[in-house]
Design a protein around this motif. Structure first.
Motif, PDB file in Angstrom:
ATOM      1  N   GLY A  99      -9.263  63.097  43.122  1.00  0.00           N
ATOM      2  CA  GLY A  99      -8.466  62.342  44.085  1.00  0.00           C
ATOM      3  C   GLY A  99      -7.794  61.168  43.393  1.00  0.00           C
ATOM      4  O   GLY A  99      -8.091  60.828  42.248  1.00  0.00           O
ATOM      5  N   THR A 100      -6.880  60.536  44.070  1.00  0.00           N
ATOM      6  CA  THR A 100      -6.152  59.430  43.457  1.00  0.00           C
ATOM      7  C   THR A 100      -7.011  58.168  43.420  1.00  0.00           C
ATOM      8  O   THR A 100      -7.861  57.948  44.268  1.00  0.00           O
ATOM      9  N   CYS A 101      -6.737  57.338  42.437  1.00  0.00           N
ATOM     10  CA  CYS A 101      -7.606  56.208  42.161  1.00  0.00           C
ATOM     11  C   CYS A 101      -7.601  55.165  43.274  1.00  0.00           C
ATOM     12  O   CYS A 101      -8.602  54.480  43.489  1.00  0.00           O
ATOM     13  N   ASP A 102      -6.490  55.052  43.991  1.00  0.00           N
ATOM     14  CA  ASP A 102      -6.457  54.081  45.088  1.00  0.00           C
ATOM     15  C   ASP A 102      -7.524  54.408  46.130  1.00  0.00           C
ATOM     16  O   ASP A 102      -8.059  53.518  46.782  1.00  0.00           O
ATOM     17  N   TYR A 191       0.680  59.800  48.630  1.00  0.00           N
ATOM     18  CA  TYR A 191       0.567  58.353  48.766  1.00  0.00           C
ATOM     19  C   TYR A 191       0.930  57.663  47.450  1.00  0.00           C
ATOM     20  O   TYR A 191       1.551  56.598  47.447  1.00  0.00           O
ATOM     21  N   THR A 192       0.575  58.284  46.332  1.00  0.00           N
ATOM     22  CA  THR A 192       0.948  57.732  45.025  1.00  0.00           C
ATOM     23  C   THR A 192       2.465  57.701  44.873  1.00  0.00           C
ATOM     24  O   THR A 192       3.022  56.755  44.308  1.00  0.00           O
ATOM     25  N   LYS A 339      -2.685  50.555  51.749  1.00  0.00           N
ATOM     26  CA  LYS A 339      -2.587  51.941  52.241  1.00  0.00           C
ATOM     27  C   LYS A 339      -2.178  52.009  53.708  1.00  0.00           C
ATOM     28  O   LYS A 339      -1.257  52.747  54.073  1.00  0.00           O
ATOM     29  N   GLU A 340      -2.851  51.287  54.562  1.00  0.00           N
ATOM     30  CA  GLU A 340      -2.550  51.359  55.995  1.00  0.00           C
ATOM     31  C   GLU A 340      -1.110  50.948  56.273  1.00  0.00           C
ATOM     32  O   GLU A 340      -0.390  51.607  57.035  1.00  0.00           O
ATOM     33  N   PHE A 341      -0.664  49.879  55.616  1.00  0.00           N
ATOM     34  CA  PHE A 341       0.702  49.376  55.801  1.00  0.00           C
ATOM     35  C   PHE A 341       1.738  50.401  55.329  1.00  0.00           C
ATOM     36  O   PHE A 341       2.717  50.684  56.028  1.00  0.00           O
ATOM     37  N   LEU A 342       1.529  50.987  54.146  1.00  0.00           N
ATOM     38  CA  LEU A 342       2.524  51.901  53.574  1.00  0.00           C
ATOM     39  C   LEU A 342       2.564  53.241  54.296  1.00  0.00           C
ATOM     40  O   LEU A 342       3.641  53.830  54.451  1.00  0.00           O
ATOM     41  N   VAL A 343       1.421  53.732  54.737  1.00  0.00           N
ATOM     42  CA  VAL A 343       1.426  54.982  55.505  1.00  0.00           C
ATOM     43  C   VAL A 343       2.142  54.772  56.837  1.00  0.00           C
ATOM     44  O   VAL A 343       2.913  55.628  57.287  1.00  0.00           O
ATOM     45  N   ASP A 344       1.905  53.622  57.459  1.00  0.00           N
ATOM     46  CA  ASP A 344       2.598  53.292  58.707  1.00  0.00           C
ATOM     47  C   ASP A 344       4.101  53.168  58.467  1.00  0.00           C
ATOM     48  O   ASP A 344       4.913  53.630  59.278  1.00  0.00           O
TER      49      ASP A 344
END
Length: 350
Positions: A99-102, A191-192, A339-344
């Motif tokens: 999975g990605t490191c974030d 997401y990356t 993450k939450e901000f960018l996915v939104d």
């Protein structure tokens, strides 16, 4: 009466000693003559977000060397983190792998993982491991653009169009409906893509770019591996995901062009120990094995990522990391926190 009471206390004490000794025996690992621990009768549970062949190779090798059996579930990065989150009070698995490191930084921040500094981590380059020991990377992968070569030469080359090499090339209206990429809501790969574009371009420019890209995408996949499969079979002309996935498809006989764009994002495939997992001692030993020179050399035969150990010979690769113009400033700690901000943000882009 006093004798009965003393006898009762003695029996209770004996039972407590028995169970304590059983618990202690779990951590007292016996090592065989070949230097590997004898783990017959023990079992490891792993959530795998890396390519299945990567996870299975290391687990099979560990079983062969130690006798430890295993169970694993292959799932997208976000699904794996969500499962660990739901199981927080009663963990079912011992290890989160790949999975990605974030995602591993999110697990650290939410106290879903716990520290373990493997002795083998000393050979891992500093940028590729958590300074507090919550995760350690075993390979690095850059994002890449995949193009179906047969379709390109038949349908697009005759039009005099340049093969896409940069992100901006994907905004050409001619590619509308011909691009496939994963969905940032479920895929760490996607997401990356979003997080690295925001960091390299700035939020406003990234939103404008993603708006154009989104309008050209014909399908968003649940996981990060599927796009190159669909490009390999010709269902789509262009895909975006990690270079290692694309090279694996090429190795399997699918003819595609792969181009790592300038300022491409990248990730570290890492391994974390799930907090209070049922087999904590075995989890430590498995992490040791994954980070060993033996484990890294085994991955060379099937994985197309770049090893994080500084003592691994990379002459077998056509290109080294220094040959790629990736976005070296990409900050996956920042990506994890946003993450939450960018996915939104992604969801609101039309």
């Amino acid at each position: 009466m006093r004798i009965k009471k003393l006898l009762y206390i003695f029996l209770v004490s004996l039972v407590m000693v028995f169970f304590t000794s059983c618990g202690d025996s779990k951590t007292k690992v016996i090592y065989k003559k070949d230097g590997y621990p004898d783990l017959k009768g023990r079992n490891l549970v792993v959530y795998v977000a890396s390519r299945e062949d990567v996870g299975k190779l290391l687990l099979e090798m560990f079983k062969e060397k130690t006798g430890c059996t295993y169970e694993y579930m292959r799932m997208p990065t976000e699904e794996a983190v969500a499962r660990v989150r739901v199981e927080k009070d009663y963990p079912k698995a011992d290890i989160f792998m790949g999975g990605t490191c974030d995602a591993h930084t999110v697990m650290k921040d939410e106290q879903l993982s716990e520290q373990y500094k493997s002795e083998n981590a000393k050979n891992i380059l500093e940028p590729y491991k958590d300074k507090d020991g919550y995760w350690t990377g075993f390979e690095l992968e850059p994002l890449s653009i995949a193009i179906n070569k047969e379709r390109w030469e038949k349908e697009f080359k005759p039009r005099g169009i340049k093969v896409p090499t940069e992100y901006e090339d994907l905004l050409n209206p001619i590619y509308k409906g011909e691009i496939v990429m994963p969905d940032p809501k479920t895929s760490g790969t996607a997401y990356t893509i979003v997080a690295s574009l925001v960091q390299s371009m700035g939020t406003d420019k990234a939103i404008e770019y993603l708006k154009g890209l989104k309008s050209n995408v014909g399908q968003f996949t649940v996981n990060g591996y599927t796009p190159c499969q669909k490009v390999g079979t010709g269902e789509y002309l262009i895909g975006i995901n990690f270079l290692g996935d694309q090279l694996m498809m090429k190795k399997s006989g699918f003819d595609m062009i792969t181009n790592v764009p300038k300022n491409a994002g990248w990730t570290i495939d890492a391994i974390s120990k799930i907090k209070k997992g049922p087999n904590e001692d075995i989890a430590n030993l498995f992490i040791d094995f994954c980070l060993s020179e033996e484990g890294a050399n085994a991955l060379k035969n099937i994985s197309m990522g770049f090893p994080t150990r500084e003592d691994i010979d990379m002459s077998y690769k056509a290109k080294t990391l220094s040959d790629l113009e990736i976005y070296k400033e990409y900050d996956f700690y920042k990506a994890g926190k946003e993450k939450e901000f960018l996915v939104d943000m992604w969801e609101k882009i039309n």
